[in-house]
Design a protein around this motif. Structure first.
Motif, PDB file in Angstrom:
ATOM      1  N   LEU A 147       0.833  -1.204   0.000  1.00 34.14           N
ATOM      2  CA  LEU A 147       0.000   0.000   0.000  1.00 34.14           C
ATOM      3  C   LEU A 147       0.867   1.254   0.000  1.00 34.14           C
ATOM      4  N   ILE A 148       0.289   2.319  -0.561  1.00 33.57           N
ATOM      5  CA  ILE A 148       0.882   3.649  -0.487  1.00 33.57           C
ATOM      6  C   ILE A 148      -0.054   4.532   0.334  1.00 33.57           C
ATOM      7  N   LEU A 149       0.482   5.202   1.347  1.00 36.88           N
ATOM      8  CA  LEU A 149      -0.271   6.141   2.164  1.00 36.88           C
ATOM      9  C   LEU A 149       0.200   7.538   1.769  1.00 36.88           C
ATOM     10  N   LYS A 150      -0.703   8.341   1.238  1.00 36.32           N
ATOM     11  CA  LYS A 150      -0.284   9.641   0.706  1.00 36.32           C
ATOM     12  C   LYS A 150      -1.185  10.759   1.210  1.00 36.32           C
ATOM     13  N   PRO A 151      -0.623  11.951   1.459  1.00 38.38           N
ATOM     14  CA  PRO A 151      -1.446  13.089   1.872  1.00 38.38           C
ATOM     15  C   PRO A 151      -2.481  13.433   0.809  1.00 38.38           C
ATOM     16  N   ARG A 152      -3.692  13.767   1.259  1.00 40.77           N
ATOM     17  CA  ARG A 152      -4.733  14.172   0.323  1.00 40.77           C
ATOM     18  C   ARG A 152      -4.314  15.417  -0.436  1.00 40.77           C
ATOM     19  N   ARG A 153      -3.638  16.322   0.238  1.00 37.48           N
ATOM     20  CA  ARG A 153      -3.130  17.525  -0.400  1.00 37.48           C
ATOM     21  C   ARG A 153      -1.619  17.568  -0.222  1.00 37.48           C
ATOM     22  N   GLY A 154      -0.989  18.329  -1.056  1.00 33.19           N
ATOM     23  CA  GLY A 154       0.463  18.389  -0.996  1.00 33.19           C
ATOM     24  C   GLY A 154       1.053  17.941  -2.320  1.00 33.19           C
ATOM     25  N   SER A 155       2.335  18.133  -2.444  1.00 37.87           N
ATOM     26  CA  SER A 155       3.003  17.831  -3.703  1.00 37.87           C
ATOM     27  C   SER A 155       4.431  17.402  -3.431  1.00 37.87           C
ATOM     28  N   ILE A 156       5.157  17.161  -4.507  1.00 41.32           N
ATOM     29  CA  ILE A 156       6.581  16.763  -4.549  1.00 41.32           C
ATOM     30  C   ILE A 156       6.885  15.557  -3.658  1.00 41.32           C
ATOM     31  N   GLY A 157       5.872  14.741  -3.408  1.00 47.58           N
ATOM     32  CA  GLY A 157       6.110  13.481  -2.706  1.00 47.58           C
ATOM     33  C   GLY A 157       6.282  13.572  -1.223  1.00 47.58           C
ATOM     34  N   LYS A 158       6.050  14.758  -0.646  1.00 49.64           N
ATOM     35  CA  LYS A 158       6.269  14.933   0.790  1.00 49.64           C
ATOM     36  C   LYS A 158       5.227  14.164   1.591  1.00 49.64           C
ATOM     37  N   GLY A 159       5.684  13.406   2.593  1.00 46.77           N
ATOM     38  CA  GLY A 159       4.775  12.714   3.497  1.00 46.77           C
ATOM     39  C   GLY A 159       4.290  11.357   3.030  1.00 46.77           C
ATOM     40  N   VAL A 172       5.706  -3.988   7.180  1.00 46.25           N
ATOM     41  CA  VAL A 172       6.801  -3.032   7.294  1.00 46.25           C
ATOM     42  C   VAL A 172       6.311  -1.679   6.775  1.00 46.25           C
ATOM     43  N   LEU A 173       6.621  -0.609   7.512  1.00 50.30           N
ATOM     44  CA  LEU A 173       6.296   0.751   7.109  1.00 50.30           C
ATOM     45  C   LEU A 173       7.587   1.457   6.688  1.00 50.30           C
ATOM     46  N   ASP A 174       7.619   1.968   5.458  1.00 53.51           N
ATOM     47  CA  ASP A 174       8.771   2.705   4.933  1.00 53.51           C
ATOM     48  C   ASP A 174       8.388   4.168   4.763  1.00 53.51           C
ATOM     49  N   TYR A 175       9.296   5.070   5.156  1.00 53.46           N
ATOM     50  CA  TYR A 175       9.060   6.491   4.911  1.00 53.46           C
ATOM     51  C   TYR A 175      10.396   7.225   4.904  1.00 53.46           C
ATOM     52  N   LEU A 176      10.389   8.386   4.261  1.00 53.20           N
ATOM     53  CA  LEU A 176      11.587   9.204   4.196  1.00 53.20           C
ATOM     54  C   LEU A 176      11.636  10.143   5.397  1.00 53.20           C
ATOM     55  N   TYR A 177      12.784  10.214   6.038  1.00 49.28           N
ATOM     56  CA  TYR A 177      12.964  11.126   7.162  1.00 49.28           C
ATOM     57  C   TYR A 177      14.324  11.800   7.022  1.00 49.28           C
ATOM     58  N   LYS A 178      14.292  13.116   6.828  1.00 54.31           N
ATOM     59  CA  LYS A 178      15.518  13.903   6.653  1.00 54.31           C
ATOM     60  C   LYS A 178      16.400  13.323   5.549  1.00 54.31           C
ATOM     61  N   GLY A 179      15.739  12.949   4.446  1.00 48.87           N
ATOM     62  CA  GLY A 179      16.466  12.504   3.263  1.00 48.87           C
ATOM     63  C   GLY A 179      16.901  11.059   3.264  1.00 48.87           C
ATOM     64  N   ARG A 180      16.578  10.294   4.318  1.00 49.93           N
ATOM     65  CA  ARG A 180      16.964   8.885   4.311  1.00 49.93           C
ATOM     66  C   ARG A 180      15.742   8.007   4.571  1.00 49.93           C
ATOM     67  N   MET A 181      15.824   6.785   4.073  1.00 49.57           N
ATOM     68  CA  MET A 181      14.715   5.860   4.211  1.00 49.57           C
ATOM     69  C   MET A 181      14.721   5.216   5.601  1.00 49.57           C
ATOM     70  N   VAL A 182      13.574   5.250   6.256  1.00 48.73           N
ATOM     71  CA  VAL A 182      13.397   4.625   7.568  1.00 48.73           C
ATOM     72  C   VAL A 182      12.416   3.472   7.408  1.00 48.73           C
ATOM     73  N   THR A 183      12.743   2.335   8.002  1.00 49.67           N
ATOM     74  CA  THR A 183      11.890   1.151   7.930  1.00 49.67           C
ATOM     75  C   THR A 183      11.523   0.713   9.344  1.00 49.67           C
ATOM     76  N   VAL A 184      10.211   0.531   9.583  1.00 48.84           N
ATOM     77  CA  VAL A 184       9.706   0.164  10.911  1.00 48.84           C
ATOM     78  C   VAL A 184       8.842  -1.079  10.773  1.00 48.84           C
ATOM     79  N   ARG A 255      12.302  14.391  -4.264  1.00 45.62           N
ATOM     80  CA  ARG A 255      12.590  13.376  -3.237  1.00 45.62           C
ATOM     81  C   ARG A 255      13.645  12.391  -3.714  1.00 45.62           C
ATOM     82  N   GLY A 256      14.484  12.821  -4.640  1.00 46.78           N
ATOM     83  CA  GLY A 256      15.588  11.971  -5.082  1.00 46.78           C
ATOM     84  C   GLY A 256      15.337  11.242  -6.371  1.00 46.78           C
TER      85      GLY A 256
END
Length: 359
Positions: A147-159, A172-184, A255-256
């Motif tokens: 699944l992809i969880l994405k903000p309803r509003r916003g752009s450039i891939g943030k969040g 597993v949940l993956d997200y970008l934090y301060k430019g690096r990938m975090v996996t939980v 976002r890279g």
């Protein structure tokens, strides 16, 4: 000879940079070159400088000594390149005065666009499964493994986050934090309260992750720019591919991700004949999306659509960008298409000035 003015409505930050020519990726030179081709003079506006009551506005216009701030009658035609928070009615007030403002809104909720497209039976098969809220998240986890969880509003891939099943028990949940990938690691029976709160706040959508085609092991999608030009009809100005960074799942350039020519990645991912077919099919789908949306979104004239392509050749609509970041063409090595993405809206502006009807 009287100047034929076309207003370019910018956000305050970009507008402040006009005298120094520091407007980020909004290229003043491209606006001026494109406007000149249609006998127009661009004037750069911000909403707070426009006074509908008096009919006048302050604006920057380029002269022999650079950009000069002048007071002018509100231009008859304005191309909106600014983003305003929900509830701002500035461009609607201008339209109510008879000003032809195209791309009146430049940001739409992803759920709003999905809902409008889902009403079209021909487009429904091109939409990923979509839900909202914590209950929707649980339903999607039962139905899909990625699944992809994405903000309803916003752009450039943030969040944007990715939630994927790792085995029968764990996710597993993956997200970008301060430019690096975090996996939980996530226990599906005990989803984090912070995640559930975010879903229930109504600010996120949950979508099935499309198994995108890959080039060199990197997933990609296509950015298709669709614009009205002279005559008012929609046309595809061009398209390029956005490659996710190695090991990443978000292709946004900010976002890279990497902007490359569409033919480059399509020819890597598919045989030549199939690659050409998918390129044309992505353009056709994008035109169908624009035609569908125009009946519900007044003033729509200049959009960038993200189109996903699976490994087995299925096309999916991913996202509509009301302020298309045209610099992707430049970064992809397509300078003439980059220029065309400025020319076509100026052709539409001239068409409107000549009395053409807003579509």
């Amino acid at each position: 000879m009287e100047q034929k003015l076309i207003g370019i409505l910018l956000n305050a930050a970009a507008h402040r940079g006009v005298p120094q020519g520091r407007t980020g990726w909004e290229s003043l030179a491209r606006y001026e070159e494109a406007a000149d081709a249609y006998g127009l003079t661009p004037c750069y506006l911000k909403l707070s400088d426009i006074d509908p009551a008096s009919g006048y506005s302050a604006a920057y216009i380029k002269g022999p000594q650079g950009y000069k701030r002048v007071v002018i009658p509100i231009p008859q035609v304005i191309h909106n390149r600014a983003i305003y928070p929900p509830g701002n009615t500035g461009t609607q007030r201008l339209a109510a005065r008879g000003v032809k403002v195209f791309n009146r809104r430049s940001r739409y909720g992803k759920d709003e666009i999905h809902r409008l497209l889902s009403l079209n039976p021909e487009l429904l098969r091109h939409l990923p499964g979509t839900e909202a809220g914590s209950k929707g998240l649980r339903r999607m986890m039962e139905q899909y493994s990625d699944l992809i969880l994405k903000p309803r509003r916003g752009s450039i891939g943030k969040g944007i986050m990715r939630l994927r099943r790792e085995d029968q028990e764990g996710w597993v949940l993956d997200y970008l934090y301060k430019g690096r990938m975090v996996t939980v690691n996530i226990d599906p029976s005990k989803l984090p309260h912070a995640l559930l709160r975010r879903m229930d706040a109504g600010s996120y959508l949950i979508q099935e992750r499309i198994p995108l085609a890959e080039a060199g092991g990197r997933p990609f999608d296509l950015r298709v720019t669709v614009q009205r030009g002279w005559g008012g009809d929609w046309a595809v100005t061009g398209l390029f591919a956005k490659l996710a960074p190695p090991g990443g799942f978000v292709s946004n350039i900010a976002r890279g991700g990497e902007a490359v020519q569409a033919s480059y990645v399509l020819d890597q991912a598919f045989p030549a004949r199939a690659a050409a077919h998918y390129r044309m099919s992505a353009a056709s789908l994008s035109l169908a999306v624009a035609h569908c949306l125009e009946s519900s979104l007044p003033g729509l004239a200049d959009i960038g659509l993200d189109i996903g392509l699976t490994r087995d050749g299925q096309l999916f609509f991913i996202e509509c960008n009301g302020r298309d970041q045209r610099y992707g063409f430049y970064k992809a090595g397509l300078p003439e298409v980059w220029k065309d993405s400025y020319r076509r809206p100026m052709g539409y502006a001239r068409y409107l000035l000549e009395g053409g009807a807003e579509r």
